[in-house]
Write a protein that holds these residues in place. Structure first.
Motif, PDB file in Angstrom:
ATOM      1  N   UNK A 189      45.528  50.081  39.314  1.00 45.51           N
ATOM      2  CA  UNK A 189      45.072  48.856  38.637  1.00 45.51           C
ATOM      3  C   UNK A 189      43.628  48.535  39.027  1.00 45.51           C
ATOM      4  N   UNK A 190      43.306  48.724  40.297  1.00 47.22           N
ATOM      5  CA  UNK A 190      41.941  48.476  40.762  1.00 47.22           C
ATOM      6  C   UNK A 190      40.958  49.475  40.158  1.00 47.22           C
ATOM      7  N   UNK A 191      41.392  50.734  40.040  1.00 46.25           N
ATOM      8  CA  UNK A 191      40.529  51.769  39.458  1.00 46.25           C
ATOM      9  C   UNK A 191      40.248  51.458  37.994  1.00 46.25           C
ATOM     10  N   UNK A 192      41.277  51.073  37.257  1.00 46.91           N
ATOM     11  CA  UNK A 192      41.092  50.745  35.840  1.00 46.91           C
ATOM     12  C   UNK A 192      40.151  49.553  35.673  1.00 46.91           C
ATOM     13  N   UNK A 193      40.256  48.580  36.562  1.00 47.50           N
ATOM     14  CA  UNK A 193      39.397  47.394  36.481  1.00 47.50           C
ATOM     15  C   UNK A 193      37.942  47.741  36.795  1.00 47.50           C
ATOM     16  N   UNK A 194      37.742  48.606  37.783  1.00 52.76           N
ATOM     17  CA  UNK A 194      36.387  48.967  38.187  1.00 52.76           C
ATOM     18  C   UNK A 194      35.778  50.042  37.296  1.00 52.76           C
ATOM     19  N   UNK A 195      36.639  50.924  36.761  1.00 50.80           N
ATOM     20  CA  UNK A 195      36.147  52.027  35.941  1.00 50.80           C
ATOM     21  C   UNK A 195      35.828  53.275  36.731  1.00 50.80           C
ATOM     22  N   UNK A 196      36.068  53.244  38.048  1.00 49.30           N
ATOM     23  CA  UNK A 196      35.827  54.432  38.882  1.00 49.30           C
ATOM     24  C   UNK A 196      36.779  54.390  40.068  1.00 49.30           C
TER      25      UNK A 196
END
Length: 268
Positions: A189-196
């Protein structure tokens, strides 16, 4: 070695599956291997293993060194691997873009694809000042604790992600390694929010990286790209300055592969 002893018997792939298992085992040693060493790890009776090894050798898939009594991948297998690299790998398409990114950032650049539930490194550019690390082109690594692996996991369809997470070993390599699927889903979820994605020394102490997924025009995960460095050169926050160049490289790779027939990975 990343070979599961019961994998072939569980799949029921017959003689072909057993032969491929033997090839995997020989390759996984990373050096010429004696028959006795194979016998210690293979799930086959001695007679069956000997028959498989002899057949693979006669077909040029293995090479036997009579002086040392060892087996190694044969030239026929090398030719097939080269053809697979050229036809089924992102590496030929991404080569020039990796060169360009490497020249700009001066750090280690990785290109990877998913191989079942694991990461296959298909290309690499060393840093201007190389750092010793596990990854090399052709090596397999865990998906759950590498930057490229996490970047790809984050963009898989839920049905595929479920299957891939079940395949993870969740071995704790370092104090920061994620060790269960729930923690990985929170990270996703954090990766999707940050994009990386970030590797916070999760696979190797002192080694961290920032990674981006490489997606097709329809959003299918095709691979991932990362910039990797050592912690004594700077922080992950400082490494985020490479993101614009990384995104440009990913865009160019994605654009170049639009007309390329790539193996379907939707089934994991």
């Amino acid at each position: 070695m990343n070979i599961q002893p019961d994998a072939v018997r569980e799949r029921g792939d017959g003689t072909v599956g057993k032969a491929l298992d033997v090839l995997d085992r020989v390759s996984a040693f990373g050096r010429p291997v004696r028959f006795s060493e194979l016998l210690e790890t293979a799930p086959f009776p001695k007679a069956t293993l000997y028959r498989l090894v002899q057949t693979l050798t006669s077909q040029g898939m293995l090479r036997f060194d009579a002086d040392r009594g060892t087996y190694a991948p044969g030239m026929r297998l090398v030719r097939m691997a080269h053809a697979a690299w050229a036809q089924s790998s992102l590496a030929p398409i991404a080569r020039d873009h990796l060169d360009g990114l490497s020249a700009v950032v001066g750090e280690t650049v990785h290109l990877a694809q998913l191989d079942g539930g694991q990461v296959l490194y298909v290309d690499k550019r060393n840093a201007a000042r190389p750092v010793r690390m596990y990854s090399e082109a052709g090596k397999i690594g865990p998906a759950y604790c590498t930057g490229v692996g996490k970047a790809m996991l984050a963009y898989l369809p839920e049905s595929v992600l479920d299957k891939v997470l079940v395949q993870q070993s969740w071995h704790r390599f370092t104090d920061t390694t994620l060790t269960d699927a729930d923690a990985m889903r929170t990270e996703i979820l954090a990766i999707r929010a940050a994009g990386f994605a970030l590797d916070r020394e999760e696979h190797e102490p002192g080694i961290h990286c920032i990674a981006l997924p490489i997606l097709s025009a329809t959003g299918q995960v095709m691979g991932a790209l990362s910039v990797t460095s050592s912690t004594d050169r700077g922080t992950l926050t400082e490494m985020e300055r490479y993101l614009p160049q990384m995104r440009l490289a990913v865009e160019k790779i994605s654009g170049d592969m639009r007309d390329w027939r790539f193996p379907d990975q939707r089934e994991g």
